[in-house]
Design a protein around this motif. Structure first.
Motif, mmCIF file in Angstrom:
data_model
loop_
_atom_site.group_PDB
_atom_site.id
_atom_site.type_symbol
_atom_site.label_atom_id
_atom_site.label_comp_id
_atom_site.label_asym_id
_atom_site.label_seq_id
_atom_site.Cartn_x
_atom_site.Cartn_y
_atom_site.Cartn_z
ATOM 1 N N GLY A 433 1.085 -1.370 0.321
ATOM 2 C CA GLY A 433 -0.442 0.083 -0.046
ATOM 3 C C GLY A 433 1.009 1.328 0.094
ATOM 4 N N ASN A 437 3.100 1.921 -3.102
ATOM 5 C CA ASN A 437 2.965 0.462 -3.249
ATOM 6 C C ASN A 437 3.741 -0.410 -3.165
ATOM 7 N N CYS A 472 -3.842 0.685 3.299
ATOM 8 C CA CYS A 472 -4.085 -0.015 2.381
ATOM 9 C C CYS A 472 -5.051 0.651 0.818
ATOM 10 N N ASP A 473 -5.679 1.437 1.406
ATOM 11 C CA ASP A 473 -6.528 2.723 0.233
ATOM 12 C C ASP A 473 -7.197 1.707 -0.499
ATOM 13 N N THR A 475 -6.176 -0.944 -2.346
ATOM 14 C CA THR A 475 -5.730 -1.883 -2.706
ATOM 15 C C THR A 475 -6.041 -3.695 -1.541
#
Length: 496
Positions: A433, A437, A472-473, A475
């Motif tokens: 994330g 990423n 994570c948002d 993801t």
């Protein structure tokens, strides 16, 4: 004629005119009949040797039941759904009597998972019956777990007999789960091939729209029907997995259990499965003035990982509560032996296992003992943070034969001063994330522990959850996540 004489048991008789889908149901019922017949013959012999006469006579009925299931499956009046329901009821009744008479320790309770698996096939033709079977298994499991917690077995077994049934029952259920998993993998692959073939036909027919317009419309309608069937099948499978989730949640310690064990407001758990069911689990019990807390990460996630969590929970109950072993390193040694024995004879070369951390807290001696199989522990005292890494070998997943001389290391922590302890799996630190990423990494997780350790435990859990969600948002979560935090101070309850 097949060259393998055993294949005759599973070949469809010539007088039965079955579709391809019915061939699959026929194979499942035949397999159930043969495995059930052979398994109960083995149990009959064991109960005879162990002088358990009632269970011996009950097995005679079980043997006849599965023989009839096999016979009627090959007759012209066969009904695979009814036969699978009969097999599920027999397993339910047999396991219930075994637990009621012999107790929880011999592991007959894990057979409640078999009817849940059979419900996946039953649900295709009778969803109500499948739901009834799943609900019945959950209710019986919880009721018998409660009963055996307060009542002793009517006909208890000796230690050797209990060990034989522990290994036999876990091995039997593991083999059945593997067979069913391989079967459904085959069905899924076949369904995917069918869809690819249909798409290919649609492309060819699109070049001849004018001349094959009617045929194209028919093919489109068939594709829509198959898509609806796949959607319904997926729903039935998801519903069954959700019932399995209820069973998994029933064996995890509740928040009230943890509060009673470690003191109200002294413990928090951040538990976030990747799928519906989890390959992570945590376990906590009190034994002889000691309080034992376990955090484990089983191989994989989803249904295979969840099955291993149930095996791990059952083995911990046996090692700690039945055998009275409370030293973390000795508990790990016992788990290693159990897992080596469990999978050593499998023809499928199973290499499943778990990474696990165990802490034993004694408030009288003001000592915390820790041992880990790849999983660490982080603790904070007087604003200073320290981390102890576990040994670099997993339970079951390492080459046990080459490491048989190795024992897990026991670490000791002085808790005479206020201490915050964190035990965790690798799901949080390995989550991808952020703007780049990348992984969150263990260093950042430990720094987060240090940053929040003075907050109340409930707010610590909230900060961990919010940090994980922000990282994570959008993801996808990559693994199961479990973090357990315990506050230890002079006001903690010392009763186990």
């Amino acid at each position: 004629m097949s060259l393998n004489p055993l294949s005759v048991l599973f070949d469809v008789p010539h007088h039965l005119d079955l579709t391809i889908e019915e061939h699959k149901d026929f194979a499942v019922v035949s397999t159930a009949g043969v495995l059930g017949f052979l398994a109960h013959i083995v149990f009959f012999i064991l109960f005879f040797l162990f002088d358990s006469h009632f269970m011996m006579y009950l097995n005679i009925g079980s043997i006849l039941t599965f023989a009839c299931i096999f016979y009627f499956n090959r007759s012209s009046s066969r009904n695979p759904t009814l036969l699978l329901i009969l097999a599920s009821l027999e397993i339910l009744v047999h396991a219930t009597f075994a637990i009621f008479l012999l107790g929880w320790t011999p592991n007959f309770h894990i057979y409640f998972f078999i009817p849940i698996l059979s419900a996946l096939v039953i649900s295709k033709s009778n969803a109500i019956a499948a739901h009834i079977i799943n609900v019945t298994c959950v209710v019986f499991y919880i009721a018998l777990a409660t009963y055996t917690n307060y009542e002793n077995p009517i006909a208890p077994l000796n230690e050797i007999e209990v060990f034989v049934f522990e290994i036999l029952n876990i091995s039997s259920v593991s083999v059945i789960v593997i067979i069913v998993t391989m079967y459904y993998s085959y069905v899924s692959n076949e369904s995917s091939k069918d869809l690819i073939q249909l798409n290919s036909k649609l492309k060819e027919q699109s070049q001849k729209v004018m001349s094959f317009n009617n045929e194209l419309a028919q093919q489109t309608e068939e594709l829509q029907i198959q898509s609806e069937q796949l959607e319904n099948a997926n729903k039935h499978t998801t519903d069954s997995i959700r019932y399995a989730l209820r069973i998994q949640e029933a064996v995890l310690p509740s928040f009230s259990d943890l509060d009673n064990l470690f003191g109200e407001k002294n413990v928090m758990v951040f538990y976030s499965p990747k799928d519906i069911v989890s390959g992570d689990f945590y376990w906590a019990k009190g034994k002889a003035k000691n309080k034992i807390i376990v955090v484990a990460d089983c191989t994989g996630h989803g249904v295979p990982g969840a099955m291993l969590t149930m095996i791990g929970e059952s083995l911990l109950n046996n090692i700690v509560l039945e055998k009275g072993i409370t030293e973390p390193a000795l508990i790990l040694d016992a788990l290693q032996v159990y897992f080596s024995t469990l999978f050593s004879g499998s023809v499928h070369n199973i290499k499943d296992g778990m990474d696990i951390s165990i802490s034993t807290i004694n408030y009288e001696t003001k000592k915390l003992h820790f041992a880990g199989a790849r999983n660490p522990i982080t603790y904070i005292q007087n604003g200073e943070m320290k981390t102890i890494q576990g040994d670099k070998m997993s339970i079951g997943n390492s080459n046990f034969k080459s490491k048989i001389g190795n024992r897990f290391t026991d670490h000791q922590i002085d808790i005479s001063v206020p201490t915050i302890v964190y035990m965790y799996t690798d799901g949080f630190q390995d989550q991808f994330g952020g703007n780049e990423n990348r992984k969150f990494y263990s260093k950042n997780l430990r720094e987060l522990f240090l940053k929040i350790h003075q907050l109340p435990m409930s707010k610590q859990r909230t900060r961990l959850k919010m940090t994980f969600m922000e990282w994570c948002d959008f993801t996808k979560q990559t693994d199961d996540v479990t973090i357990v935090g315990i506050k230890i101070d002079s006001s903690s309850n010392v009763e186990a």
